[in-house]
Scaffold this motif. Sequence first.
Motif, PDB file in Angstrom:
ATOM      1  N   GLU A   1      42.317  31.422  45.290  1.00  0.00           N
ATOM      2  CA  GLU A   1      42.941  30.564  44.281  1.00  0.00           C
ATOM      3  C   GLU A   1      42.188  30.617  42.957  1.00  0.00           C
ATOM      4  O   GLU A   1      40.952  30.636  42.923  1.00  0.00           O
ATOM      5  CB  GLU A   1      43.015  29.126  44.789  1.00  0.00           C
ATOM      6  N   ALA A   2      42.954  30.665  41.892  1.00  0.00           N
ATOM      7  CA  ALA A   2      42.422  30.603  40.518  1.00  0.00           C
ATOM      8  C   ALA A   2      41.288  31.590  40.282  1.00  0.00           C
ATOM      9  O   ALA A   2      40.257  31.249  39.709  1.00  0.00           O
ATOM     10  CB  ALA A   2      41.972  29.178  40.199  1.00  0.00           C
ATOM     11  N   CYS A   3      41.483  32.823  40.744  1.00  0.00           N
ATOM     12  CA  CYS A   3      40.381  33.801  40.623  1.00  0.00           C
ATOM     13  C   CYS A   3      40.775  35.098  39.921  1.00  0.00           C
ATOM     14  O   CYS A   3      39.962  36.019  39.850  1.00  0.00           O
ATOM     15  CB  CYS A   3      39.804  34.106  42.002  1.00  0.00           C
TER      16      CYS A   3
ATOM     17  N   LYS B   1      43.645  32.403  37.149  1.00  0.00           N
ATOM     18  CA  LYS B   1      42.815  31.485  36.387  1.00  0.00           C
ATOM     19  C   LYS B   1      43.665  30.858  35.282  1.00  0.00           C
ATOM     20  O   LYS B   1      44.695  31.422  34.882  1.00  0.00           O
ATOM     21  CB  LYS B   1      41.657  32.244  35.724  1.00  0.00           C
ATOM     22  N   ARG B   2      43.239  29.721  34.787  1.00  0.00           N
ATOM     23  CA  ARG B   2      43.940  29.169  33.618  1.00  0.00           C
ATOM     24  C   ARG B   2      43.746  30.136  32.449  1.00  0.00           C
ATOM     25  O   ARG B   2      42.643  30.597  32.188  1.00  0.00           O
ATOM     26  CB  ARG B   2      43.397  27.788  33.272  1.00  0.00           C
TER      27      ARG B   2
ATOM     28  N   SER C   1      35.874  42.809  32.273  1.00  0.00           N
ATOM     29  CA  SER C   1      35.623  41.656  33.133  1.00  0.00           C
ATOM     30  C   SER C   1      36.865  41.251  33.931  1.00  0.00           C
ATOM     31  O   SER C   1      36.840  40.276  34.678  1.00  0.00           O
ATOM     32  CB  SER C   1      35.135  40.467  32.298  1.00  0.00           C
ATOM     33  N   SER C   2      37.944  42.009  33.781  1.00  0.00           N
ATOM     34  CA  SER C   2      39.216  41.636  34.409  1.00  0.00           C
ATOM     35  C   SER C   2      39.177  41.787  35.923  1.00  0.00           C
ATOM     36  O   SER C   2      38.793  42.835  36.449  1.00  0.00           O
ATOM     37  CB  SER C   2      40.350  42.501  33.848  1.00  0.00           C
ATOM     38  N   VAL C   3      39.602  40.736  36.616  1.00  0.00           N
ATOM     39  CA  VAL C   3      39.851  40.782  38.050  1.00  0.00           C
ATOM     40  C   VAL C   3      41.366  40.726  38.221  1.00  0.00           C
ATOM     41  O   VAL C   3      42.016  39.813  37.694  1.00  0.00           O
ATOM     42  CB  VAL C   3      39.159  39.614  38.781  1.00  0.00           C
ATOM     43  N   VAL C   4      41.924  41.705  38.940  1.00  0.00           N
ATOM     44  CA  VAL C   4      43.373  41.925  38.935  1.00  0.00           C
ATOM     45  C   VAL C   4      43.968  41.735  40.326  1.00  0.00           C
ATOM     46  O   VAL C   4      43.407  42.200  41.329  1.00  0.00           O
ATOM     47  CB  VAL C   4      43.695  43.346  38.414  1.00  0.00           C
ATOM     48  N   LEU C   5      45.123  41.077  40.375  1.00  0.00           N
ATOM     49  CA  LEU C   5      45.924  40.944  41.591  1.00  0.00           C
ATOM     50  C   LEU C   5      47.149  41.839  41.437  1.00  0.00           C
ATOM     51  O   LEU C   5      47.904  41.690  40.477  1.00  0.00           O
ATOM     52  CB  LEU C   5      46.352  39.491  41.791  1.00  0.00           C
ATOM     53  N   ASP C   6      47.331  42.773  42.366  1.00  0.00           N
ATOM     54  CA  ASP C   6      48.433  43.739  42.305  1.00  0.00           C
ATOM     55  C   ASP C   6      49.389  43.452  43.474  1.00  0.00           C
ATOM     56  O   ASP C   6      49.106  43.796  44.614  1.00  0.00           O
ATOM     57  CB  ASP C   6      47.867  45.158  42.403  1.00  0.00           C
TER      58      ASP C   6
ATOM     59  N   LEU D   1      58.229  34.797  43.148  1.00  0.00           N
ATOM     60  CA  LEU D   1      56.795  34.979  42.938  1.00  0.00           C
ATOM     61  C   LEU D   1      56.259  34.130  41.793  1.00  0.00           C
ATOM     62  O   LEU D   1      55.100  33.686  41.833  1.00  0.00           O
ATOM     63  CB  LEU D   1      56.513  36.462  42.675  1.00  0.00           C
ATOM     64  N   GLN D   2      57.071  33.882  40.780  1.00  0.00           N
ATOM     65  CA  GLN D   2      56.559  33.139  39.623  1.00  0.00           C
ATOM     66  C   GLN D   2      56.122  31.721  40.006  1.00  0.00           C
ATOM     67  O   GLN D   2      55.266  31.130  39.344  1.00  0.00           O
ATOM     68  CB  GLN D   2      57.608  33.111  38.488  1.00  0.00           C
ATOM     69  N   ALA D   3      56.673  31.191  41.084  1.00  0.00           N
ATOM     70  CA  ALA D   3      56.249  29.869  41.540  1.00  0.00           C
ATOM     71  C   ALA D   3      54.944  29.922  42.321  1.00  0.00           C
ATOM     72  O   ALA D   3      54.176  28.968  42.327  1.00  0.00           O
ATOM     73  CB  ALA D   3      57.348  29.244  42.402  1.00  0.00           C
ATOM     74  N   GLU D   4      54.677  31.038  42.986  1.00  0.00           N
ATOM     75  CA  GLU D   4      53.487  31.187  43.825  1.00  0.00           C
ATOM     76  C   GLU D   4      52.286  31.703  43.039  1.00  0.00           C
ATOM     77  O   GLU D   4      51.139  31.332  43.311  1.00  0.00           O
ATOM     78  CB  GLU D   4      53.792  32.155  44.976  1.00  0.00           C
ATOM     79  N   ILE D   5      52.536  32.544  42.044  1.00  0.00           N
ATOM     80  CA  ILE D   5      51.449  33.313  41.428  1.00  0.00           C
ATOM     81  C   ILE D   5      50.451  32.444  40.676  1.00  0.00           C
ATOM     82  O   ILE D   5      49.269  32.780  40.573  1.00  0.00           O
ATOM     83  CB  ILE D   5      52.033  34.400  40.487  1.00  0.00           C
ATOM     84  N   CYS D   6      50.911  31.290  40.175  1.00  0.00           N
ATOM     85  CA  CYS D   6      50.026  30.471  39.336  1.00  0.00           C
ATOM     86  C   CYS D   6      48.807  29.974  40.090  1.00  0.00           C
ATOM     87  O   CYS D   6      47.726  29.828  39.504  1.00  0.00           O
ATOM     88  CB  CYS D   6      50.808  29.287  38.760  1.00  0.00           C
TER      89      CYS D   6
END
Length: 318
Positions: free
Chosen positions: A244-246, A271-272, A173-178, A262-267
């Motif tokens: 966002e949050a997906c 998703k939570r 079910s994983s949706v991944v951002l690369d 990136l750590q500031a933008e990636i959140c």
Amino acid sequence: MKWTKITLSTTTEAVDWISSMLDEIGIEGIEIEDNIPLSEADTKGMFIDILPELPPDDGTAKISFYLEDPTKMEGTMRQVEEGLEDLRQFVDIGEAAIVVSETEDKDWINNWKQYFKPFTVDDILIKPTWEDVPEEHKDKLLIQIDPGTAFGTGMHETTQLCIRQLRRYVNDSSVVLDVGTGSGILGIAALKLGAKSVFGTDLDENAIHAVAENLEANAIAKETFQVVQGNILDDKKIQEMAGEACYDIAVANILAPVILLLQAEICRHLKRGGLFITSGIINTKEEEVREAMAANNELEILETTYQGDWVSITARRR
């Protein structure tokens, strides 16, 4: 075909003068070698973790250029020598010694392929598209990669660290951002491990072509892996396309200075409870990255893994 290489020994003071002179006589490309340390302006935006250690700057430099047509050699050299004599009136060009040598016309685009051989990351076999599957690895999960002119064969320790973390956390079910997808190897690994879909971003347009070819090589439907060219850090269009949050997982195998940003933008894109898998972090930068993530109220560091001098940090969005 062989090229003629001409190298001038001169001074750092004269480099710009000589470069301009060579340009005026029709020499379009040159190489400059010196020991001048890179300035802050030079390194800005380069995202270099470790700068090369140079000998002390002794004020000397070498300028090289190449000639393909031997019939133009005599005329070109005469122009160069006359130009150097003229410059002596205005600047210290040093000894201005000229060394002539020959170099082979190699296929630099493809020459590296001789070093890319099949290898394994635990139970995953990664091989170039032009190699056969070794008999002893036919039972392993296969990923075929031809990076083309994009980054990423999978052989580097940082890529392997990310693949191991994907192996641990990806499910059907994983949706991944690369982020910084390059050849697409991490996104393709995620899909091979069962991920539902991947969205990739890269600064290099070559990544789009490389991913398309590698999806085909791995018999993966192209609609499962979308790639766009742009910078997710500051390009609002790319940020909006990412959404966002997906994402259940975001993976970034880049370098520490980029991960710090990136750590500031990636959140906003996770998703939570989503995971941020990072690598490309040299061990001397580990603490800096850890401190930045620890200071981010939306991230919780779960684990840190190591291979050679490189570090992977996996964090969860709170």
